[in-house]
Design a protein around this motif. Structure first.
Motif, PDB file in Angstrom:
ATOM      1  N   UNK A   1       0.874  -1.163   0.000  1.00  0.00           N
ATOM      2  CA  UNK A   1       0.000   0.000   0.000  1.00  0.00           C
ATOM      3  C   UNK A   1       0.918   1.220   0.000  1.00  0.00           C
ATOM      4  N   UNK A   2       0.845   2.006  -1.066  1.00  0.00           N
ATOM      5  CA  UNK A   2       1.730   3.151  -1.237  1.00  0.00           C
ATOM      6  C   UNK A   2       0.961   4.450  -1.031  1.00  0.00           C
ATOM      7  N   UNK A   3       1.432   5.264  -0.094  1.00  0.00           N
ATOM      8  CA  UNK A   3       0.881   6.602   0.140  1.00  0.00           C
ATOM      9  C   UNK A   3       1.825   7.607  -0.515  1.00  0.00           C
ATOM     10  N   UNK A   4       1.421   8.863  -0.668  1.00  0.00           N
ATOM     11  CA  UNK A   4       2.300   9.835  -1.324  1.00  0.00           C
ATOM     12  C   UNK A   4       3.682   9.963  -0.681  1.00  0.00           C
ATOM     13  N   UNK A   5       3.776   9.803   0.633  1.00  0.00           N
ATOM     14  CA  UNK A   5       5.056  10.039   1.304  1.00  0.00           C
ATOM     15  C   UNK A   5       5.672   8.794   1.934  1.00  0.00           C
ATOM     16  N   UNK A   6       4.998   7.637   1.823  1.00  0.00           N
ATOM     17  CA  UNK A   6       5.536   6.465   2.505  1.00  0.00           C
ATOM     18  C   UNK A   6       4.923   5.173   1.970  1.00  0.00           C
ATOM     19  N   UNK A   7       5.569   4.066   2.310  1.00  0.00           N
ATOM     20  CA  UNK A   7       4.988   2.756   2.079  1.00  0.00           C
ATOM     21  C   UNK A   7       4.219   2.419   3.354  1.00  0.00           C
ATOM     22  N   UNK A   8       2.897   2.398   3.266  1.00  0.00           N
ATOM     23  CA  UNK A   8       2.035   2.195   4.425  1.00  0.00           C
ATOM     24  C   UNK A   8       2.061   0.739   4.879  1.00  0.00           C
ATOM     25  N   UNK A   9       2.118  -0.192   3.921  1.00  0.00           N
ATOM     26  CA  UNK A   9       2.048  -1.615   4.244  1.00  0.00           C
ATOM     27  C   UNK A   9       2.805  -2.400   3.198  1.00  0.00           C
ATOM     28  N   UNK A  10       3.529  -3.390   3.629  1.00  0.00           N
ATOM     29  CA  UNK A  10       4.196  -4.326   2.726  1.00  0.00           C
ATOM     30  C   UNK A  10       4.114  -5.688   3.394  1.00  0.00           C
ATOM     31  N   UNK A  11       3.295  -6.578   2.829  1.00  0.00           N
ATOM     32  CA  UNK A  11       3.018  -7.839   3.512  1.00  0.00           C
ATOM     33  C   UNK A  11       2.709  -8.952   2.513  1.00  0.00           C
ATOM     34  N   UNK A  12       3.084 -10.174   2.874  1.00  0.00           N
ATOM     35  CA  UNK A  12       2.715 -11.358   2.088  1.00  0.00           C
ATOM     36  C   UNK A  12       1.268 -11.700   2.392  1.00  0.00           C
ATOM     37  N   UNK A  13       0.453 -11.863   1.342  1.00  0.00           N
ATOM     38  CA  UNK A  13      -0.973 -12.142   1.512  1.00  0.00           C
ATOM     39  C   UNK A  13      -1.396 -13.289   0.595  1.00  0.00           C
ATOM     40  N   UNK A  14      -2.541 -13.877   0.924  1.00  0.00           N
ATOM     41  CA  UNK A  14      -3.085 -14.946   0.089  1.00  0.00           C
ATOM     42  C   UNK A  14      -4.329 -14.507  -0.670  1.00  0.00           C
ATOM     43  N   UNK A  15      -4.916 -13.365  -0.264  1.00  0.00           N
ATOM     44  CA  UNK A  15      -6.134 -12.876  -0.912  1.00  0.00           C
ATOM     45  C   UNK A  15      -6.269 -11.387  -0.640  1.00  0.00           C
TER      46      UNK A  15
END
Length: 128
Positions: A5-19
């Motif tokens: 999940x990319x916001x204008x000033x940061x990476x909000x979330x970076x996670x391995x997901x299945x769905x």
């Protein structure tokens, strides 16, 4: 899949997901690892995702763009909020809509005043 999940000033979330479940203008959709590459415009709402442990997590997201390419799912949005429960996120989304509506009303009012002032000045110049 790798969800970012990319916001204008940061990476909000970076996670391995299945769905990943999100909402576009034409409704809800679900992305799984074998889904074809996909791009869509997101509407403000709740995005959910499942991790390898089977837990569902929820985020309130603003308008944005989602791109799935291979095993990467990238979401670019103006703002995102993580909440402890789905009901709380619904309240966050409603509050954000109200705030955006208020800002848009103020901006429209300011533009209308500028237009009116411009017309008034043209009329003054014309009558001189």
């Amino acid at each position: 899949m790798k969800l970012k999940i990319l916001l204008p000033a940061e990476v909000f979330l970076s996670e391995e997901v299945t769905k990943v479940v999100a909402e576009a203008e034409n409704g809800l959709f679900c992305l799984m690892p074998q889904h074809v590459d996909f791009t869509t415009a997101l509407v403000p709402g709740v995005l959910s995702y499942s991790t390898g442990s089977g837990e569902d997590s929820y985020l309130a997201v603003d308008i944005g763009t989602l791109v799935k390419k291979g095993s990467d799912v990238l979401v670019s949005t103006r703002s995102a909020f993580r909440g402890p429960e789905l009901g709380h996120l619904k309240d966050v989304v409603i509050a954000q809509f109200r705030e955006i509506d208020e800002r848009e009303k103020k901006a429209r009012t300011a533009v209308a005043r500028l237009e009116l002032d411009l017309l008034r000045r043209f009329m003054e110049i014309r009558h001189e």
